[in-house]
Design a protein around this motif. Structure first.
Motif, PDB file in Angstrom:
ATOM      1  N   THR A  31       6.780   0.629  -2.347  1.00 40.58           N
ATOM      2  CA  THR A  31       5.604   1.350  -2.086  1.00 40.58           C
ATOM      3  C   THR A  31       5.771   2.848  -2.105  1.00 40.58           C
ATOM      4  O   THR A  31       7.077   3.431  -2.066  1.00 40.58           O
ATOM      5  CB  THR A  31       5.288   1.134  -0.643  1.00 40.58           C
ATOM      6  OG1 THR A  31       6.185   1.615   0.275  1.00 40.58           O
ATOM      7  CG2 THR A  31       4.906  -0.549  -0.385  1.00 40.58           C
ATOM      8  N   TYR A  32       4.691   3.645  -1.867  1.00 41.22           N
ATOM      9  CA  TYR A  32       4.956   5.195  -2.147  1.00 41.22           C
ATOM     10  C   TYR A  32       5.684   5.707  -1.251  1.00 41.22           C
ATOM     11  O   TYR A  32       6.208   6.887  -1.300  1.00 41.22           O
ATOM     12  CB  TYR A  32       3.526   5.750  -2.181  1.00 41.22           C
ATOM     13  CG  TYR A  32       2.982   5.583  -3.433  1.00 41.22           C
ATOM     14  CD1 TYR A  32       3.310   6.140  -4.679  1.00 41.22           C
ATOM     15  CD2 TYR A  32       1.527   5.028  -3.691  1.00 41.22           C
ATOM     16  CE1 TYR A  32       2.470   6.108  -5.788  1.00 41.22           C
ATOM     17  CE2 TYR A  32       1.083   4.774  -4.708  1.00 41.22           C
ATOM     18  CZ  TYR A  32       1.284   5.389  -5.899  1.00 41.22           C
ATOM     19  OH  TYR A  32       0.743   5.034  -7.196  1.00 41.22           O
ATOM     20  N   GLY A  33       5.917   5.213   0.034  1.00 42.09           N
ATOM     21  CA  GLY A  33       6.569   5.414   1.188  1.00 42.09           C
ATOM     22  C   GLY A  33       8.132   5.962   0.629  1.00 42.09           C
ATOM     23  O   GLY A  33       8.686   6.811   1.004  1.00 42.09           O
ATOM     24  N   TYR A  34       8.735   4.991  -0.361  1.00 34.98           N
ATOM     25  CA  TYR A  34       9.930   5.486  -0.797  1.00 34.98           C
ATOM     26  C   TYR A  34      10.050   6.211  -2.213  1.00 34.98           C
ATOM     27  O   TYR A  34      11.065   6.601  -2.547  1.00 34.98           O
ATOM     28  CB  TYR A  34      10.547   3.961  -1.031  1.00 34.98           C
ATOM     29  CG  TYR A  34      10.709   3.218   0.145  1.00 34.98           C
ATOM     30  CD1 TYR A  34      12.010   3.351   0.890  1.00 34.98           C
ATOM     31  CD2 TYR A  34       9.734   2.148   0.718  1.00 34.98           C
ATOM     32  CE1 TYR A  34      11.914   2.477   2.327  1.00 34.98           C
ATOM     33  CE2 TYR A  34       9.880   1.690   1.757  1.00 34.98           C
ATOM     34  CZ  TYR A  34      10.975   1.517   2.631  1.00 34.98           C
ATOM     35  OH  TYR A  34      11.046   0.833   3.906  1.00 34.98           O
ATOM     36  N   THR A  35       8.920   6.146  -2.806  1.00 35.24           N
ATOM     37  CA  THR A  35       8.845   6.821  -4.153  1.00 35.24           C
ATOM     38  C   THR A  35       8.191   8.361  -4.125  1.00 35.24           C
ATOM     39  O   THR A  35       8.034   8.809  -5.172  1.00 35.24           O
ATOM     40  CB  THR A  35       8.190   5.992  -5.211  1.00 35.24           C
ATOM     41  OG1 THR A  35       6.739   5.858  -4.832  1.00 35.24           O
ATOM     42  CG2 THR A  35       8.883   4.599  -5.323  1.00 35.24           C
ATOM     43  N   THR A  36       7.750   8.869  -2.992  1.00 32.99           N
ATOM     44  CA  THR A  36       7.122   9.969  -2.885  1.00 32.99           C
ATOM     45  C   THR A  36       7.959  11.057  -2.464  1.00 32.99           C
ATOM     46  O   THR A  36       8.185  11.125  -1.061  1.00 32.99           O
ATOM     47  CB  THR A  36       5.668   9.954  -1.872  1.00 32.99           C
ATOM     48  OG1 THR A  36       4.895   8.899  -2.611  1.00 32.99           O
ATOM     49  CG2 THR A  36       4.941  11.240  -1.949  1.00 32.99           C
ATOM     50  N   MET A  73       3.166  -3.406   6.756  1.00 31.36           N
ATOM     51  CA  MET A  73       1.983  -2.087   7.299  1.00 31.36           C
ATOM     52  C   MET A  73       1.795  -2.874   8.765  1.00 31.36           C
ATOM     53  O   MET A  73       1.950  -4.192   9.034  1.00 31.36           O
ATOM     54  CB  MET A  73       0.512  -2.616   6.503  1.00 31.36           C
ATOM     55  CG  MET A  73      -0.397  -1.728   7.017  1.00 31.36           C
ATOM     56  SD  MET A  73      -1.716  -1.781   5.607  1.00 31.36           S
ATOM     57  CE  MET A  73      -2.175  -3.698   5.739  1.00 31.36           C
ATOM     58  N   TYR A  74       1.465  -1.874   9.585  1.00 31.91           N
ATOM     59  CA  TYR A  74       1.267  -2.131  11.220  1.00 31.91           C
ATOM     60  C   TYR A  74      -0.071  -1.627  11.679  1.00 31.91           C
ATOM     61  O   TYR A  74      -0.725  -0.944  11.253  1.00 31.91           O
ATOM     62  CB  TYR A  74       2.463  -1.622  11.752  1.00 31.91           C
ATOM     63  CG  TYR A  74       3.833  -1.811  11.515  1.00 31.91           C
ATOM     64  CD1 TYR A  74       4.228  -2.946  11.954  1.00 31.91           C
ATOM     65  CD2 TYR A  74       4.488  -0.831  10.696  1.00 31.91           C
ATOM     66  CE1 TYR A  74       5.535  -3.442  11.588  1.00 31.91           C
ATOM     67  CE2 TYR A  74       5.809  -1.236  10.437  1.00 31.91           C
ATOM     68  CZ  TYR A  74       6.606  -2.308  10.732  1.00 31.91           C
ATOM     69  OH  TYR A  74       7.660  -2.799  10.400  1.00 31.91           O
ATOM     70  N   LEU A  94       3.277   3.590   8.844  1.00 24.65           N
ATOM     71  CA  LEU A  94       2.681   2.716   7.846  1.00 24.65           C
ATOM     72  C   LEU A  94       1.572   1.832   8.349  1.00 24.65           C
ATOM     73  O   LEU A  94       1.630   0.604   8.812  1.00 24.65           O
ATOM     74  CB  LEU A  94       4.067   1.801   7.321  1.00 24.65           C
ATOM     75  CG  LEU A  94       5.212   2.586   6.785  1.00 24.65           C
ATOM     76  CD1 LEU A  94       6.258   1.458   6.356  1.00 24.65           C
ATOM     77  CD2 LEU A  94       4.838   3.388   5.910  1.00 24.65           C
ATOM     78  N   VAL A  95       0.565   2.523   8.173  1.00 24.28           N
ATOM     79  CA  VAL A  95      -0.844   1.862   8.954  1.00 24.28           C
ATOM     80  C   VAL A  95      -1.818   1.911   7.944  1.00 24.28           C
ATOM     81  O   VAL A  95      -1.746   2.535   6.737  1.00 24.28           O
ATOM     82  CB  VAL A  95      -1.405   2.692  10.019  1.00 24.28           C
ATOM     83  CG1 VAL A  95      -0.083   2.543  11.237  1.00 24.28           C
ATOM     84  CG2 VAL A  95      -1.580   4.048   9.775  1.00 24.28           C
ATOM     85  N   VAL A 101       1.786   3.217   2.284  1.00 25.61           N
ATOM     86  CA  VAL A 101       2.105   1.935   2.495  1.00 25.61           C
ATOM     87  C   VAL A 101       1.461   1.091   1.178  1.00 25.61           C
ATOM     88  O   VAL A 101       1.758  -0.072   0.913  1.00 25.61           O
ATOM     89  CB  VAL A 101       1.246   1.013   3.561  1.00 25.61           C
ATOM     90  CG1 VAL A 101       1.496   1.846   5.028  1.00 25.61           C
ATOM     91  CG2 VAL A 101      -0.298   0.987   3.325  1.00 25.61           C
ATOM     92  N   GLU A 102       0.965   1.968   0.228  1.00 26.26           N
ATOM     93  CA  GLU A 102       0.375   1.135  -1.130  1.00 26.26           C
ATOM     94  C   GLU A 102       1.451   1.186  -1.937  1.00 26.26           C
ATOM     95  O   GLU A 102       2.541   1.991  -2.158  1.00 26.26           O
ATOM     96  CB  GLU A 102      -0.656   1.934  -1.673  1.00 26.26           C
ATOM     97  CG  GLU A 102      -1.734   2.200  -0.746  1.00 26.26           C
ATOM     98  CD  GLU A 102      -2.268   0.997  -0.140  1.00 26.26           C
ATOM     99  OE1 GLU A 102      -2.409  -0.233  -0.800  1.00 26.26           O
ATOM    100  OE2 GLU A 102      -2.770   0.748   0.931  1.00 26.26           O
TER     101      GLU A 102
END
Length: 214
Positions: A31-36, A73-74, A94-95, A101-102
């Motif tokens: 997800t973008y959380g890891y790649t942004t 996602m939460y 991550l909501v 989250v995407e």
């Protein structure tokens, strides 16, 4: 002289399970959380793993191999994150509606792919994954994703515990730091899954595609 880890494990933790009859690909939390850049979860190793996974996913699709994705996602309250979200508070970001989250567009799901939302490290914990794999007759799971030391490892352990063979393409998993990444690849290969070069996995998928076309 200090004994190497390879020598220490030899003859005890060095067996291969190999491929089964019907594989699926599991893409864990790309997800973008890891790649942004700038995200608190950003990891350059994950970016490299995403890029390395593109050709493998293409080969899987050409062979008709099912592809399943997960993302974390939460609920905005964080209630479903339990102690995990308390231990790692950044997870509470991550909501729904949050871009982090995407799934990264470079490895985006196709309409026919299944996307599973999970709340904990293992893709099996609290999800329908095991039932889905069993009902589809899948016996081998190719694990891509992040992080190597977290969700990939947890999923690899549950893969073998649920009776599925695990294959981990080395270049297609990533982490924040080389230390945990390398150590966990070594240990997963020793105990829970077969860690293989990406090209070897792609070659196997291409062989399935040729068999399908024959």
């Amino acid at each position: 002289m200090t004994e190497s880890r390879e020598t220490n494990y030899a003859g005890v933790f060095d067996n291969r399970l190999g491929w089964g009859r019907k594989p699926a690909v599991l893409v864990i939390d790309f997800t973008y959380g890891y790649t942004t850049p700038g995200s608190p979860l950003y990891a350059e190793g994950v970016v490299k793993a995403v890029e390395a996974s593109v050709d493998l996913l293409d080969a899987a699709r050409a062979a008709g191999v099912p592809i399943i994705y997960t993302k974390v996602m939460y609920h905005p309250s964080g209630m479903d994150g339990g102690l995990f979200a308390q231990k790692v508070p950044v997870l509470q970001r991550l909501v729904p509606g949050e871009r982090l989250v995407e799934i990264d567009d470079r490895v985006a799901p196709h309409p026919e792919d299944l996307v599973i939302v999970k709340n904990y490290p293992s893709a099996f914990f609290g999800t329908s994954l095991a039932a889905t794999l069993t009902s589809e007759g899948i016996d081998t799971l190719i694990l891509l994703g992040c992080s190597t030391s977290g969700c990939v490892r947890a999923t690899a352990i549950d893969t073998i515990q649920h009776g599925f063979r695990g294959i981990v393409p080395r270049e297609c998993v990533g982490d924040r730091h080389d230390g945990p990444h390398d150590a966990n690849l070594f240990d997963m290969n020793a105990k829970y899954a077969d860690v293989l070069p990406r090209e070897e996995v792609i070659a196997h998928l291409k062989g399935l595609a040729r068999t399908k076309a024959a």
